[in-house]
Enzyme design. Structure first.
Site, PDB file in Angstrom:
ATOM      1  N   ASN A 254      10.929  -2.009   3.336  1.00  0.00           N
ATOM      2  CA  ASN A 254       9.605  -2.273   3.676  1.00  0.00           C
ATOM      3  C   ASN A 254       9.312  -2.201   4.933  1.00  0.00           C
ATOM      4  OD1 ASN A 254       7.586  -4.372   3.163  1.00  0.00           O
ATOM      5  ND2 ASN A 254       8.251  -5.152   5.095  1.00  0.00           N
TER       6      ASN A 254
ATOM      7  N   THR B  14      15.847  -7.666   8.508  1.00  0.00           N
ATOM      8  CA  THR B  14      15.774  -7.052   9.682  1.00  0.00           C
ATOM      9  C   THR B  14      14.477  -7.529  10.647  1.00  0.00           C
ATOM     10  OG1 THR B  14      14.704  -4.919   9.116  1.00  0.00           O
ATOM     11  CG2 THR B  14      16.995  -5.427   8.493  1.00  0.00           C
TER      12      THR B  14
ATOM     13  N   SER C 245       5.840   1.548  -1.202  1.00  0.00           N
ATOM     14  CA  SER C 245       5.082   2.617  -1.009  1.00  0.00           C
ATOM     15  C   SER C 245       3.669   2.250  -0.877  1.00  0.00           C
ATOM     16  CB  SER C 245       5.144   3.504  -2.133  1.00  0.00           C
ATOM     17  OG  SER C 245       4.287   4.595  -1.902  1.00  0.00           O
TER      18      SER C 245
ATOM     19  N   LEU D 207       4.158  -8.483   3.780  1.00  0.00           N
ATOM     20  CA  LEU D 207       4.806  -8.403   2.688  1.00  0.00           C
ATOM     21  C   LEU D 207       6.383  -8.531   2.719  1.00  0.00           C
ATOM     22  CD1 LEU D 207       4.771  -8.142  -0.524  1.00  0.00           C
ATOM     23  CD2 LEU D 207       4.664  -5.519  -0.237  1.00  0.00           C
TER      24      LEU D 207
ATOM     25  N   TYR E  37      -0.754   8.860   7.301  1.00  0.00           N
ATOM     26  CA  TYR E  37      -0.356   7.685   6.486  1.00  0.00           C
ATOM     27  C   TYR E  37       0.094   8.179   5.127  1.00  0.00           C
ATOM     28  CZ  TYR E  37       0.522   3.108   4.311  1.00  0.00           C
ATOM     29  OH  TYR E  37       1.317   2.133   3.618  1.00  0.00           O
TER      30      TYR E  37
ATOM     31  N   LYS F   8       3.757   8.440   2.907  1.00  0.00           N
ATOM     32  CA  LYS F   8       4.209   7.760   1.636  1.00  0.00           C
ATOM     33  C   LYS F   8       4.251   8.647   0.537  1.00  0.00           C
ATOM     34  CE  LYS F   8       4.080   3.573   3.317  1.00  0.00           C
ATOM     35  NZ  LYS F   8       5.495   2.662   3.262  1.00  0.00           N
TER      36      LYS F   8
ATOM     37  N   ASP G 112      16.062  -1.166  14.381  1.00  0.00           N
ATOM     38  CA  ASP G 112      15.293  -0.213  14.454  1.00  0.00           C
ATOM     39  C   ASP G 112      15.409   0.982  13.670  1.00  0.00           C
ATOM     40  OD1 ASP G 112      13.178   1.745  15.239  1.00  0.00           O
ATOM     41  OD2 ASP G 112      14.039   1.587  17.464  1.00  0.00           O
TER      42      ASP G 112
END
Length: 275
Positions: free
Chosen positions: A82, A31, A133, A13, A147, A151, A55
């Site tokens: 992201n 980045t 998210s 994404l 995970y 989020k 990082d």
């Protein structure tokens, strides 16, 4: 023209957002974690975008990177957090070290990048913060709990942040994709090293299902990127933007579950206060 700072644009994404923003004519500062990718990107998109090494699990690296970006370009109009990693494993299967690695990337990195960019947006009295998210930031799934927790944490601080910065001209939105055709469920997906047989039919089943949909997900990353750009350019961007039919279904299921529990326990709740 807006200047976008997008973390993690090497694939998925993040890459789709960067490409779509460039095609729109805005400027991308993206980045990577790999210097070769930084150099290749800068050759390919000279004068249209600029890549930097970052990082997001390194606090000092975040501060120095964003300081250099502001010094070079003068502003960040849109921040897109992201960068992050996926992870599957039952709660009992997951070591604390594995948990810390997930939270460093998904929560603490997002939090620190946001905190570091905010002073510049406050000074300008404008800006958009887009937190990538997940529908898993609203509804938890067996085998996805750590995970989910990372989020959920992003959702929590961002919801509060939106209220804090609204009077300052800064807008915060949470993007909640369902399954999209990225590398999320592929080789980059983290897994608990410890496997417990008793969780085969719950966390184990989820692990197998997630891997089986790799490359077959319903979501189109380019269409998601376009939706995010439209969100940024809208006059009153919503706090939450679900993406995909699965996200609509799972978030809807969570809302119905919460509503059901609320109604079931309404009288009990009322009776736990002083007369």
């Amino acid at each position: 023209m807006k200047y976008w700072f997008i973390t993690g644009i090497s694939s998925g994404l993040g890459r789709a957002i960067a490409q779509s923003v460039i095609e729109k004519g805005d400027f991308v500062i993206g980045t990577f974690r790999n210097q070769i990718q930084v150099e290749e990107f800068n050759v390919q998109y000279k004068n249209k975008a600029f890549a930097v090494l970052l990082d997001v699990t390194n606090e000092e690296h975040i501060e120095s990177c964003i300081s250099k970006v502001i010094s070079e370009f003068g502003r960040i109009d849109v921040l897109v957090n992201n960068a992050g990693i996926g992870f599957v494993g039952a709660i009992e299967e997951t070591s604390l070290q594995e948990v810390k690695e997930i939270f460093d990337a998904n929560f603490f990195g997002t939090l620190k990048v946001t905190q570091t960019v905010l002073p510049f947006m406050r000074k300008e009295k404008r800006g958009n913060i887009i937190q990538i998210s997940s529908h898993g930031g609203i509804k938890a799934f067996a085998g996805f709990g750590i995970y989910n927790a990372s989020k959920f944490a992003v959702e929590g601080f961002s919801e509060a942040l939106a209220q804090e910065v609204a009077p300052l001209g800064i807008k915060v939105s949470l993007v909640e994709p369902g399954p999209f055709r990225t590398k999320f469920a592929g080789n980059g997906l983290g897994q608990a090293q410890n496997i417990i047989a008793d969780y085969t039919e719950t966390a184990g089943l989820f692990r197998t299902k997630l891997k089986s949909v790799d490359g077959k997900q319903e979501g189109d990353p380019i269409k998601a990127a376009e939706a995010i750009i439209n969100l940024v350019y809208s006059e009153n961007p919503s706090l939450r933007l679900p993406l995909g039919k699965v996200a609509l279904m799972t978030i809807g299921m969570k809302l119905e579950s919460v509503k059901s529990d609320l109604e079931t326990n309404r009288d009990i709740a009322k009776n736990t206060v002083f007369p």
